[in-house]
Design a protein around this motif. Structure first.
Motif, PDB file in Angstrom:
ATOM      1  N   ALA A 275       0.871  -1.147   0.000  1.00  0.00           N
ATOM      2  CA  ALA A 275       0.074  -0.008  -0.049  1.00  0.00           C
ATOM      3  C   ALA A 275       0.897   1.230  -0.031  1.00  0.00           C
ATOM      4  O   ALA A 275       1.819   1.266   0.712  1.00  0.00           O
ATOM      5  CB  ALA A 275      -0.800   0.020   1.331  1.00  0.00           C
ATOM      6  N   LEU A 276       0.511   2.452  -0.813  1.00  0.00           N
ATOM      7  CA  LEU A 276       1.435   3.478  -1.096  1.00  0.00           C
ATOM      8  C   LEU A 276       0.610   4.662  -0.862  1.00  0.00           C
ATOM      9  O   LEU A 276      -0.545   4.657  -1.639  1.00  0.00           O
ATOM     10  CB  LEU A 276       2.236   3.270  -2.397  1.00  0.00           C
ATOM     11  N   ASP A 277       1.124   5.637  -0.309  1.00  0.00           N
ATOM     12  CA  ASP A 277       0.643   7.007  -0.460  1.00  0.00           C
ATOM     13  C   ASP A 277       1.495   7.833  -0.583  1.00  0.00           C
ATOM     14  O   ASP A 277       2.507   7.784   0.404  1.00  0.00           O
ATOM     15  CB  ASP A 277      -0.366   7.220   0.627  1.00  0.00           C
ATOM     16  N   LEU A 278       1.465   9.082  -1.191  1.00  0.00           N
ATOM     17  CA  LEU A 278       2.558  10.273  -1.250  1.00  0.00           C
ATOM     18  C   LEU A 278       1.705  11.368  -0.889  1.00  0.00           C
ATOM     19  O   LEU A 278       0.547  11.535  -1.117  1.00  0.00           O
ATOM     20  CB  LEU A 278       2.923  10.432  -2.724  1.00  0.00           C
ATOM     21  N   GLU A 279       2.518  12.362  -0.206  1.00  0.00           N
ATOM     22  CA  GLU A 279       2.123  13.694  -0.185  1.00  0.00           C
ATOM     23  C   GLU A 279       3.115  14.813  -0.945  1.00  0.00           C
ATOM     24  O   GLU A 279       4.385  14.506  -0.923  1.00  0.00           O
ATOM     25  CB  GLU A 279       2.208  14.151   1.270  1.00  0.00           C
ATOM     26  N   TYR A 280       2.520  15.436  -1.829  1.00  0.00           N
ATOM     27  CA  TYR A 280       3.462  15.975  -2.724  1.00  0.00           C
ATOM     28  C   TYR A 280       2.917  17.408  -3.221  1.00  0.00           C
ATOM     29  O   TYR A 280       1.982  17.838  -2.973  1.00  0.00           O
ATOM     30  CB  TYR A 280       3.775  15.437  -4.141  1.00  0.00           C
ATOM     31  N   VAL A 287       8.070  19.023  -5.329  1.00  0.00           N
ATOM     32  CA  VAL A 287       8.646  17.719  -4.687  1.00  0.00           C
ATOM     33  C   VAL A 287       7.636  16.736  -4.096  1.00  0.00           C
ATOM     34  O   VAL A 287       6.320  17.127  -3.902  1.00  0.00           O
ATOM     35  CB  VAL A 287       9.246  18.447  -3.245  1.00  0.00           C
ATOM     36  N   VAL A 288       8.140  15.630  -3.836  1.00  0.00           N
ATOM     37  CA  VAL A 288       7.369  14.734  -3.041  1.00  0.00           C
ATOM     38  C   VAL A 288       7.977  14.795  -1.565  1.00  0.00           C
ATOM     39  O   VAL A 288       9.094  14.472  -1.562  1.00  0.00           O
ATOM     40  CB  VAL A 288       7.614  13.297  -3.638  1.00  0.00           C
ATOM     41  N   TRP A 289       7.142  15.096  -0.633  1.00  0.00           N
ATOM     42  CA  TRP A 289       7.786  15.581   0.320  1.00  0.00           C
ATOM     43  C   TRP A 289       7.340  14.514   1.428  1.00  0.00           C
ATOM     44  O   TRP A 289       8.044  14.527   2.780  1.00  0.00           O
ATOM     45  CB  TRP A 289       7.462  16.970   0.926  1.00  0.00           C
ATOM     46  N   LEU A 290       6.496  13.483   1.137  1.00  0.00           N
ATOM     47  CA  LEU A 290       6.269  12.466   2.302  1.00  0.00           C
ATOM     48  C   LEU A 290       6.094  11.348   1.660  1.00  0.00           C
ATOM     49  O   LEU A 290       5.070  11.481   0.745  1.00  0.00           O
ATOM     50  CB  LEU A 290       5.228  13.094   3.301  1.00  0.00           C
ATOM     51  N   LEU A 291       6.343  10.353   1.745  1.00  0.00           N
ATOM     52  CA  LEU A 291       6.048   8.912   1.415  1.00  0.00           C
ATOM     53  C   LEU A 291       5.741   7.785   2.339  1.00  0.00           C
ATOM     54  O   LEU A 291       6.755   7.577   3.306  1.00  0.00           O
ATOM     55  CB  LEU A 291       7.310   8.589   0.394  1.00  0.00           C
ATOM     56  N   CYS A 292       4.788   6.939   2.253  1.00  0.00           N
ATOM     57  CA  CYS A 292       4.759   5.971   3.422  1.00  0.00           C
ATOM     58  C   CYS A 292       4.144   5.049   2.481  1.00  0.00           C
ATOM     59  O   CYS A 292       3.286   5.015   1.579  1.00  0.00           O
ATOM     60  CB  CYS A 292       3.706   6.449   4.229  1.00  0.00           C
ATOM     61  N   ALA A 293       4.778   3.589   2.632  1.00  0.00           N
ATOM     62  CA  ALA A 293       4.580   2.401   2.072  1.00  0.00           C
ATOM     63  C   ALA A 293       4.441   1.146   3.086  1.00  0.00           C
ATOM     64  O   ALA A 293       5.392   1.281   3.767  1.00  0.00           O
ATOM     65  CB  ALA A 293       5.196   2.052   0.809  1.00  0.00           C
ATOM     66  N   ALA A 340      -2.332  10.574  -9.805  1.00  0.00           N
ATOM     67  CA  ALA A 340      -1.775  11.462  -8.834  1.00  0.00           C
ATOM     68  C   ALA A 340      -0.469  10.867  -8.200  1.00  0.00           C
ATOM     69  O   ALA A 340       0.854  11.426  -8.589  1.00  0.00           O
ATOM     70  CB  ALA A 340      -2.731  11.334  -7.621  1.00  0.00           C
ATOM     71  N   ASP A 341      -0.099   9.803  -8.059  1.00  0.00           N
ATOM     72  CA  ASP A 341       1.082   9.223  -7.471  1.00  0.00           C
ATOM     73  C   ASP A 341       2.116   9.163  -8.442  1.00  0.00           C
ATOM     74  O   ASP A 341       3.182   9.546  -8.219  1.00  0.00           O
ATOM     75  CB  ASP A 341       0.955   8.132  -6.355  1.00  0.00           C
ATOM     76  N   LEU A 342       1.681   8.492  -9.447  1.00  0.00           N
ATOM     77  CA  LEU A 342       2.544   7.883 -10.481  1.00  0.00           C
ATOM     78  C   LEU A 342       3.068   9.278 -11.379  1.00  0.00           C
ATOM     79  O   LEU A 342       4.279   9.389 -11.502  1.00  0.00           O
ATOM     80  CB  LEU A 342       2.078   7.248 -11.585  1.00  0.00           C
ATOM     81  N   PRO A 343       2.289  10.130 -11.764  1.00  0.00           N
ATOM     82  CA  PRO A 343       2.689  11.516 -12.141  1.00  0.00           C
ATOM     83  C   PRO A 343       3.726  12.207 -11.425  1.00  0.00           C
ATOM     84  O   PRO A 343       4.633  12.931 -11.750  1.00  0.00           O
ATOM     85  CB  PRO A 343       1.738  12.203 -12.645  1.00  0.00           C
ATOM     86  N   ALA A 344       3.418  12.006  -9.874  1.00  0.00           N
ATOM     87  CA  ALA A 344       4.313  12.831  -9.095  1.00  0.00           C
ATOM     88  C   ALA A 344       5.744  12.376  -9.116  1.00  0.00           C
ATOM     89  O   ALA A 344       6.600  12.985  -8.920  1.00  0.00           O
ATOM     90  CB  ALA A 344       3.686  12.733  -7.644  1.00  0.00           C
ATOM     91  N   PHE A 345       5.807  11.092  -9.113  1.00  0.00           N
ATOM     92  CA  PHE A 345       7.314  10.295  -9.118  1.00  0.00           C
ATOM     93  C   PHE A 345       7.789  10.978 -10.634  1.00  0.00           C
ATOM     94  O   PHE A 345       9.020  11.347 -10.563  1.00  0.00           O
ATOM     95  CB  PHE A 345       7.021   8.888  -9.292  1.00  0.00           C
ATOM     96  N   THR A 346       6.920  10.980 -11.539  1.00  0.00           N
ATOM     97  CA  THR A 346       7.641  11.334 -12.876  1.00  0.00           C
ATOM     98  C   THR A 346       7.984  12.891 -12.894  1.00  0.00           C
ATOM     99  O   THR A 346       9.249  13.175 -13.361  1.00  0.00           O
ATOM    100  CB  THR A 346       6.639  11.252 -14.124  1.00  0.00           C
ATOM    101  N   ARG A 347       7.250  13.687 -12.450  1.00  0.00           N
ATOM    102  CA  ARG A 347       7.556  15.033 -12.244  1.00  0.00           C
ATOM    103  C   ARG A 347       8.857  15.159 -11.416  1.00  0.00           C
ATOM    104  O   ARG A 347       9.809  16.075 -11.690  1.00  0.00           O
ATOM    105  CB  ARG A 347       6.640  15.908 -11.478  1.00  0.00           C
ATOM    106  N   THR A 348       9.009  14.404 -10.288  1.00  0.00           N
ATOM    107  CA  THR A 348      10.357  14.655  -9.578  1.00  0.00           C
ATOM    108  C   THR A 348      11.473  14.307 -10.331  1.00  0.00           C
ATOM    109  O   THR A 348      12.401  15.013 -10.170  1.00  0.00           O
ATOM    110  CB  THR A 348       9.865  13.877  -8.197  1.00  0.00           C
ATOM    111  N   ILE A 349      11.391  13.195 -10.884  1.00  0.00           N
ATOM    112  CA  ILE A 349      12.556  12.699 -11.613  1.00  0.00           C
ATOM    113  C   ILE A 349      12.938  13.694 -12.644  1.00  0.00           C
ATOM    114  O   ILE A 349      14.115  13.982 -12.973  1.00  0.00           O
ATOM    115  CB  ILE A 349      12.136  11.238 -12.215  1.00  0.00           C
ATOM    116  N   GLU A 350      11.948  14.187 -13.383  1.00  0.00           N
ATOM    117  CA  GLU A 350      11.997  15.460 -14.307  1.00  0.00           C
ATOM    118  C   GLU A 350      12.737  16.471 -13.881  1.00  0.00           C
ATOM    119  O   GLU A 350      13.686  17.251 -14.575  1.00  0.00           O
ATOM    120  CB  GLU A 350      11.055  15.582 -15.264  1.00  0.00           C
ATOM    121  N   ARG A 351      12.310  17.045 -12.790  1.00  0.00           N
ATOM    122  CA  ARG A 351      12.531  18.377 -12.350  1.00  0.00           C
ATOM    123  C   ARG A 351      13.821  18.642 -11.292  1.00  0.00           C
ATOM    124  O   ARG A 351      14.316  19.558 -10.999  1.00  0.00           O
ATOM    125  CB  ARG A 351      11.301  19.017 -11.542  1.00  0.00           C
TER     126      ARG A 351
END
Length: 512
Positions: A275-280, A287-293, A340-351
């Motif tokens: 189970a995964l959730d991000l705060e970004y 930024v993704v400023w908090l990740l919990c899994a 939501a979460d997957l695009p947040a990872f993508t943006r973080t890697i790109e930026r």
């Protein structure tokens, strides 16, 4: 009436964001009273409010006034005594006037009537607003119209009737209706507006209502042909028969207050997963400023929590990639993670700069191949008797505990930005607990939906237990938080100095 009967707790009648706004207003009022100059006599004793009515000043008081003829009682924020006219003052921690302000001032004008020394005074009230930046705007003097007094009498009569005679339950779409649907029976649920039905937005609602289709009950009872005849002259693009049928089915499920499986074959949910959730943040800084899994269904449950700032984005991606590598066979479950979460990872890697040693392309490909969007699965498999499909709405329907210390993603973002300014450790702890709670909620919703889908008994869920519970901080060392006096004291003094100067009179407090 649900509050009086005890079916709904008072704390549940107001959402978390509203509670935060109320608390901010309370703090603002408390600061105002602390900064105002006390009114004392020659002996240093507080002057009674009654002895100030003939003066000409603004007075802040917590005195309970009573108008026995009208059977009104209440506490105004303040009074402009105005030589006995007793003009009510209301202080609002917002920057705009609201329609209810005149209603409130009208109530307090009538409440003060027995104490007024000037008969037939022109009904006037005062409104003190914020300028939107924490400073006080110029006070607003408002004439109170006759319509406001008439509305006060009408509302008072309705309230007294409800208290003495009771009221028929109906779905008003307030926070109690939306977040605590179980107290409302079928009759009340039939009165819900058509906008509780998935897929009906404002324009469709307007078209339906203008044709006499006002409630969920109407939608459930009327035929597809009748609804089509209502929409045809009012929609530019006509809703399809399948769309109308989906509305009607959701209406029936909503009234019955019970989930219903959609026809067809659906993929079975696996027993073991992550189970995964991000705060970004999508705006600057992105930024993704908090990740919990955490793992579910494995022999030794494992949770990872990563708190990161801009400088720690590569490390956060690396931490989660390593976590995924430990459990290669488990799907990664999110709620609406596709958008939501997957695009947040993508943006973080790109930026943000990533080290060459971190294969971000492989990370994203692995994540996408293992991703299971529970929101999408639920949309295909179930009609749920709730408005929308937010994970917390579903969780509350199933009776799962919700972390109310933060509330929602918007408030989490606000608190995170406040943490960045203050480095307040208590805020950080609240945000971490909120994110971890969201992952626990996701796992609980998963378990309930899986049980309904397979026809088994939903599990009784307790607090999650982990064999490994890893917390990783990926942020630069925080600056020491500001002292309490530095954060607010001088600003409050400045605000109330401006208030006194702008009003040109003495702002004071008086004893009851």
């Amino acid at each position: 009436m649900l509050l009086r009967s005890g079916e709904v707790a008072e704390s549940a009648a107001v959402g978390t964001v509203a509670h935060t706004v109320i608390d901010a207003g309370t703090d603002f009022d408390r600061a105002a009273r602390a900064e105002a100059t006390p009114i004392v006599d020659d002996a240093g004793k507080p002057v009674a409010i009654d002895d100030l009515f003939a003066t000409d000043m603004f007075v802040l008081t917590d005195h309970l006034f009573v108008n026995r003829d009208l059977r009104f009682r209440g506490i105004s924020d303040g009074i402009n005594t105005a030589g006995g006219e007793l003009q009510p003052l209301e202080i609002k921690n917002r920057s705009r006037q609201m329609p209810t302000d005149l209603l409130e001032l009208a109530f307090y004008w009538m409440l003060l009537e027995p104490h007024r020394l000037v008969p037939h005074a022109n009904p006037v009230g005062w409104l003190q607003l914020s300028d939107g930046t924490g400073s006080l705007a110029d006070p607003i003097q408002l004439d109170i119209p006759a319509e406001a007094f008439a509305e006060v009498h009408e509302v008072a009569a309705q309230a007294r009737s409800a208290l003495t005679e009771g009221v028929e339950q109906f779905w008003c779409d307030c926070s109690v209706c939306r977040q605590h649907p179980r107290p409302a029976g079928r009759a009340a649920r039939r009165t819900a507006p058509v906008t509780v039905i998935n897929g009906i937005g404002r324009s469709t609602r307007d078209a339906l209502v203008s044709g006499g289709v006002n409630t969920v009950g109407d939608l459930a009872d009327l035929s597809r042909e009748h609804i089509r005849s209502v929409l045809a002259p009012r929609q530019r693009r006509m809703s399809s028969d399948s769309t109308i049928d989906s509305w009607k089915e959701h209406a029936r499920v909503f009234i019955a207050n019970s989930p219903k499986l959609k026809p067809g074959r659906h993929d079975r949910l696996p027993d073991r997963f992550i189970a995964l959730d991000l705060e970004y943040e999508t705006s600057t800084p992105s930024v993704v400023w908090l990740l919990c899994a955490h793992t579910v269904g494995v022999e030794s449950p494992h949770r990872i929590t990563v708190f990161a700032d801009e400088s720690g984005q590569a490390a956060l991606i690396g931490d989660f990639a390593a976590f995924l590598a430990k459990y290669p066979g488990l799907p990664v479950v999110t709620w609406a993670g596709t958008s939501a979460d997957l695009p947040a990872f993508t943006r973080t890697i790109e930026r943000h700069p990533m080290p060459e040693s971190l294969d971000t392309a492989a990370f994203l490909e692995t994540l996408k191949s293992r991703h299971l969007d529970l929101h999408r699965w639920t949309t295909k498999v179930f009609d749920l008797p709730i408005r929308g499909r937010r994970v917390k709405d579903v969780a509350e329907f199933f009776g799962l505990a919700i972390d109310t210390a933060v509330g929602d993603g918007l408030m989490a973002s606000i608190l995170w930005r406040r943490y960045r300014q203050t480095s307040d450790a208590e805020l950080k702890d609240r945000l971490i607990a909120y994110n971890q709670s969201d992952v626990t909620i996701l796992a609980g919703v998963y378990a309930h939906l899986k049980a309904i889908h397979t026809g088994t008994t939903p599990p009784v869920l307790g607090p999650p237990q982990f064999s490994h519970d890893d917390f990783i901080s990926r942020e630069t060392p925080p600056q020491p938080p500001l002292e309490a006096g530095q954060q607010g004291g001088s600003r409050r003094r400045t605000l109330w100095a401006r208030l006194r100067n702008r009003m040109g009179r003495r702002t004071a407090t008086a004893s009851p």
